[in-house]
Motif scaffolding. Structure first.
Motif: not given
Length: 410
Positions: A198-212, A218-224
């Motif tokens: 069971e997930i009790r807490f979750a945070s999600a984000g998006k990478y600005s760069c493609k995989p690898l 440079d890469c920015f991970v923005e949390l949603l």
């Protein structure tokens, strides 16, 4: 009773006794030299050189149990999960057992279990070069070849052309690898705390760069923001993944998913540990929760401090990967009040090689904003500043880090 901690971190990143200040039990610490000398009141501290490969860690843990039994084994690092699970199996202790640790570490086992519940790319374990040959014949190029138990994108490569494929065969595949079909799409990540399945807490984000690309650009991970449609879909997908795998008991998790142009979510991988690359620290900046602290406390049965409402701000972490050259200038501080953490990881005059993993960085910077729009505006301001202040000298000429490396890929 007592608790045994297996640790390879520096003390600044693993203040176990501070996290467990209300635990009325002895705490034994087995650690690498990286922890440093300490006068903290552990009941026992034992230091092991060559931590990752030193088998005495497990043997001494068994011997310790014979004379001083402990009820729990705590291990936060991915390379220690199998080790800790073997000990739990042997000593019949609660926590993540070997079947679960293997499913969360071996990506071929992982995908074999998960593909019945969520979309997965085609994949195959590579026990011989013929397996790669057959896979390419069936699925075509590009393909991704990576270690089944890899971390941080190390030793992972995309094979785009027949020429690259021939180069791979000429140097030899090696062992412990798998291949999977390349997935076109954006990369998202989700972090959290689970109890059982069971997930009790979750945070999600998006990478600005493609995989690898995080190894080269440079890469920015923005949390949603929680409650947005993408966040809800990600939590649903990852819940399906967790339910398909053997329960780790109490654990943090870090999962990555592809979002394709066809609006499908495709599973990449999941780990039963906290995210690296300062992502977990950006989660802390946004939600006020230290995932490692809560993970350790939850295993010990202590009260947790998990967010009860939506956060008042959003956060993200910027990573500048290492590239070959010599550092000419790098700031020691940043002049922005909305920068919550700045960690320069190189020094002026230092010779750099190319990044070998996703956390092999020149610097990491955690920023916050009222919403996504303000966060992106502040990112742009940060990049303009770094373009002026960070300089790397390649072999013959000087170059500055370009703002366009991130902005152009949003």
């Amino acid at each position: 009773m007592a608790v045994l901690i297996l640790n390879q971190r520096r003390r600044a990143f693993a203040p176990y006794l501070s996290w467990l200040e209300d635990l009325d039990e002895e705490v034994y610490l087995y650690t690498s030299p990286a922890y440093g000398e300490t006068t903290e009141p552990y009941a026992l501290v034992q230091v092991f050189d060559n931590w990752v490969t030193n088998d005495r860690v497990e043997i001494d843990a068994l011997r310790l149990y014979e004379d001083h039994p402990y009820r729990l084994i705590i291990a936060l690092d991915e390379s220690d999960l199998i080790r800790a699970a073997r000990l739990r199996d042997r000593l019949h202790l609660p926590g993540q057992r070997l079947d679960s640790a293997t499913a969360y570490r071996d990506k071929a086992v992982m995908k074999s279990l998960v593909r019945q519940s969520v979309l997965c790319p085609a994949f195959r374990r590579l026990d011989s070069p013929l397996h790669l040959y057959d896979f390419v014949l069936e699925h075509g190029l590009p393909v991704v070849v990576k270690p089944v138990d890899g971390m941080g994108s190390m030793n992972t490569e995309i094979i785009w052309t027949p020429e690259q494929l021939n180069e791979v065969w000429e140097r030899g595949l090696g062992s412990g690898l798998m291949v999977e079909a390349y997935v076109e799409g954006e990369m998202y990540e989700i972090d959290g705390l689970m109890m059982g399945q069971e997930i009790r807490f979750a945070s999600a984000g998006k990478y600005s760069c493609k995989p690898l690309e995080i190894l080269q650009q440079d890469c920015f991970v923005e949390l949603l923001s929680p409650g947005c449609a993408v966040y809800e879909r990600l939590v649903h997908e990852v819940q399906q993944v967790i339910e398909a795998l053997p329960s780790p008991g109490v654990s943090t998790f870090h999962c990555e998913m592809f979002h394709t142009p066809e609006d499908e979510w495709v599973f990449c991988e999941i780990a039963s540990r906290t995210a690296g690359g300062r992502i977990s620290e950006s989660v802390s900046a946004m939600y006020g929760v230290n995932l490692n602290r809560e993970w350790v406390r939850a295993q010990c049965g202590l009260q947790l401090k998990l967010p009860a409402s939506s956060p008042p701000q959003v956060a993200g972490v910027y990573l500048m990967p290492k590239r070959p050259g010599t550092v000419k200038t790098i700031p020691q501080t940043l002049p922005f009040e909305w920068v919550k953490e700045y960690v320069p990881r190189v020094r002026e005059g230092e010779q750099l090689d190319a990044a070998h993993s996703s956390v092999d960085a020149v610097m990491t910077v955690i920023i916050v904003g009222g919403d996504s729009v303000s966060l992106q505006a502040r990112l742009s301001q940060l990049l303009q500043y770094l373009e002026r202040e960070v300089q790397i000298l390649p072999a013959l000429k000087e170059v500055a880090w370009s703002e366009a490396s991130v902005i152009g890929r949003k």
